[in-house]
Design a protein around this motif. Structure first.
Motif, short mmCIF file in Angstrom:
data_model
loop_
_atom_site.label_atom_id
_atom_site.label_comp_id
_atom_site.label_asym_id
_atom_site.label_seq_id
_atom_site.Cartn_x
_atom_site.Cartn_y
_atom_site.Cartn_z
N UNK A 134 0.84 -1.18 0.00
CA UNK A 134 0.00 0.00 0.00
C UNK A 134 0.89 1.25 0.00
N UNK A 135 0.58 2.19 -0.87
CA UNK A 135 1.32 3.43 -0.89
C UNK A 135 2.51 3.43 -1.82
N UNK A 136 2.78 2.30 -2.48
CA UNK A 136 3.95 2.23 -3.36
C UNK A 136 3.59 2.40 -4.83
N UNK A 137 2.39 2.94 -5.08
CA UNK A 137 1.89 3.03 -6.45
C UNK A 137 2.86 3.73 -7.40
N UNK B 93 -1.52 -5.05 6.25
CA UNK B 93 -0.25 -4.32 6.25
C UNK B 93 -0.54 -2.83 6.16
N UNK B 94 -0.25 -2.10 7.21
CA UNK B 94 -0.53 -0.66 7.14
C UNK B 94 0.42 0.01 6.16
N UNK B 95 -0.01 1.13 5.67
CA UNK B 95 0.83 1.88 4.74
C UNK B 95 2.09 2.33 5.48
N UNK B 99 5.99 6.38 2.67
CA UNK B 99 6.18 5.67 1.42
C UNK B 99 5.53 6.41 0.26
N UNK B 100 4.32 6.89 0.51
CA UNK B 100 3.60 7.54 -0.58
C UNK B 100 4.31 8.82 -0.99
#
Lengths: 255, 369
Positions: A134-137, B93-95, B99-100
């Motif tokens: 998640x978040x690695x798009x 799995x939390x973000x 990372x974003x």
């Protein structure tokens, strides 16, 4: 009770490169919702067999049946259509290096569904979340670790909710914890999506953790020398080689 | 889709939820949740759902998110077993914090600054590479460079013998074109014989070296960049480095030597083929006798022009190898980067060939040769 049509049936399959035969007369079936492991020593043709099953390599002889439908005996178009039911994870991930993870996972959705870009993005986010990314798009494959690349490859493989998942050495090159997590993920995906999973592997820990059924290919015999659940094969396999392989070379006290 | 039992809200889903059937929006749910009467809990009842895939899971995820924003608890036990587990897995799995990426758009001034910095660092890298090349040649001349002779021979074959066909075609046509252009003008003065001088001097002094250089920039320079770039991506260059083998000596030296050895020869060859092209027009169209054409060429060209051309050719060869190897070593580690490296090697090579040709023109003018 009559036996149900197997999801995948490999019939008299002979694999060869020119006149060099890799495996001869392979014959086995994979039931629906089964995790089926193709194992064997290095160079025995495990990956080659998988390539024949997903349409990348035409077998020298024999056929593969999916739900009773011939795969190599039909037109290229039908084969392409059948191919869309498969999700494939390649050994090194094979992510397209010039695309972000979101674009990698989104490409099959964009090509084969009528979803709008926003809806594609939502499904992509979901798939990446399923594999823990998640978040690695917006990352490129070169910017993430090998284990993450494998998981991103898995996210791409499950993008279209495939009936059949082909995984080539999913846990090779991963640390034990990540490898274990990937195994859990594979089982979880199988259970929740009702997919049939075909795994090429020679990682013992992983094989024992996930396999319901297996086939053992031998490089010298150029043929399958054992079938069945690896947990049972450890004791019951006729071939000493298979038993030794599954015991990691530990010598047997009594045959 | 909704009703209102005593202990909260009920979201009832039914029908087939598949991607091929299209994704329903979650706006109706959001609208209901935004009503003034705030429900504390939301139950999802999916007993009416037929076939389902990611479309359902995505809808539930979106509903969960919308509910979380409004502090509403959601009960997912009514979902099909598999879908519930997929939702759990997606939330497991939390973000990872940070990372974003926040896409930032550079302002005009910022982009100008970045471009300037990039140009400066690019120039710096090129000069550094030039210095390393100089050191490499010193090592080569003192016999301390490690490279495989077979690589040198292979490079010589690739950029020499295998380039002959394209060099032949290009120089023959350039010779023909020069002769045609000259013939039209010179015929007006009855001076057709001077076509021989025109073609001879133009080929030997300028065109042979330039056209061969450009052909090799496209053919060999791009190949060098792609080859070294792919090695970069495969960590092959790192492998050389850890063995204490200099990538400069091992990869750059044989390629640069090969081009610097072959370019003079190819230039002389191109001279001859170009003159042959002129000869074809002269003898075939202008009715000049073969002997007269060749004598005029011999008298007109002179060794100086040939020597200048050959000198240029050698320099251009070094430039093509320089650009190819530099871009290859700078290559990023993915497939697209290899393509960019090859393109960039060709562009850099050609630009520098033309620029250096201008430098040669000025120098020879000052020297009066």
């Amino acid at each position: 009770m009559a036996e149900a049509t197997p999801r995948i049936a490999v019939r008299n399959l002979t694999l060869a490169f020119g006149t060099f035969v890799v495996q001869r007369d392979l014959d086995f079936a994979v039931a629906p919702d089964e995790v089926f492991v193709i194992m064997g020593d290095s160079g025995c043709g495990k990956s080659t067999l998988m390539r024949a099953m997903i349409g990348l390599l035409r077998p020298a002889k024999g056929d593969v049946l999916y739900d009773g439908q011939s795969f190599w005996g039909t037109s290229d178009e039908t084969r392409m259509r059948l191919n869309r039911r498969f999700g494939t994870l390649f050994q090194s991930g094979a992510l397209w290096s010039s695309m972000t993870l979101a674009e990698n996972v989104g490409l099959p959705l964009q090509q084969f569904t009528g979803l709008s870009p926003k809806q594609v993005a939502e499904i992509v986010t979901l798939k990446l979340a399923l594999v823990g990314l998640r978040g690695f798009e917006d990352y490129y494959p070169s910017e993430i670790s090998g284990g993450m690349r494998k998981r991103a490859g898995l996210a791409r493989a499950i993008a279209l909710d495939p009936d059949i998942l082909f995984l080539d050495e999913p846990s090779a090159g991963l640390d034990p914890l990540n490898s274990r997590r990937l195994d859990d993920l594979i089982l979880e995906l199988r259970d929740s999506m009702n997919a049939t999973v075909v795994v090429v592997s020679h990682e013992l820990a992983s094989i024992f953790a996930i396999a319901d059924n297996s086939v053992f290919l031998c490089a010298e015999a150029k043929a399958a020398i054992a079938h069945g659940n690896p947990r049972e094969l450890v004791e019951t396999a006729e071939s000493a080689k298979v038993r030794e392989f599954l015991k990691r070379g530990a010598t047997e006290v009594a045959a | 889709m909704e009703s209102d039992p005593q202990d909260g809200w009920l979201l009832r889903l039914s029908g087939d939820w598949t991607i091929s059937a299209g994704l329903p929006g979650i706006e109706p749910v959001e609208r209901t949740l935004d009503q003034p009467v705030v429900p504390a809990r939301l139950h999802i009842d999916a007993s009416g759902v037929g076939r389902w895939d990611s479309a359902l899971v995505r809808f539930v995820m979106a509903t969960l998110e919308a509910a979380a924003q409004r502090d509403i608890q959601v009960e997912t036990t009514g979902l099909p077993e598999g879908a519930r587990r997929l939702v759990e897995m997606a939330l497991a799995v939390p973000e990872r914090a940070g990372a974003r990426r926040v896409a930032s758009k550079a302002s005009f001034l910022e982009s100008v600054g970045l471009a300037a910095l990039n140009t400066a660092s690019g120039g710096h890298a090129a000069v550094t590479f030039l210095g390393e090349c100089a050191l490499m040649f010193v090592r080569f001349l003192t016999g301390r460079a490690t490279f495989r002779r077979v690589d040198l021979w292979l490079a010589i074959q690739q950029c020499g013998a295998e380039a002959l066909p394209i060099v032949t075609i290009i120089s023959l046509l350039v010779g023909l074109i020069l002769a045609f252009v000259g013939a039209v003008q010179l015929e007006q003065f009855g001076a057709e014989i001077y076509v021989a001088d025109l073609v001879g001097i133009a080929m030997t002094r300028e065109m042979a070296a330039i056209m061969t250089g450009i052909a090799l920039a496209g053919r060999t320079g791009a190949a060098f960049a792609a080859n070294i770039g792919t090695m970069q991506g495969n960590e092959e260059i790192d492998a050389l480095q850890t063995l204490g083998i200099s990538a400069m000596d091992f990869l750059v030296l044989p390629r640069m030597l090969a081009l610097m050895l072959m370019m003079p020869l190819l230039t002389i060859y191109a001279d001859a083929v170009g003159i042959l092209g002129g000869w074809l027009v002269g003898v075939g169209m202008l009715d000049i006798s073969s002997t007269a054409y060749l004598q005029e060429t011999q008298a007109g060209v002179g060794l100086t022009n040939v020597a200048i051309g050959v000198a240029k050719g050698t320099v251009f060869g070094a430039v093509v190898a320089f650009a190819g190897c530099l871009r290859g070593l700078q290559c990023g580690r993915n497939a697209a980067a290899v393509g960019q490296a090859a393109t960039s090697a060709v562009v850099t090579g050609i630009v520098w060939i033309i620029a250096l040709d201008a430098v040669f023109a000025i120098l020879t003018n000052i020297l009066g040769i």
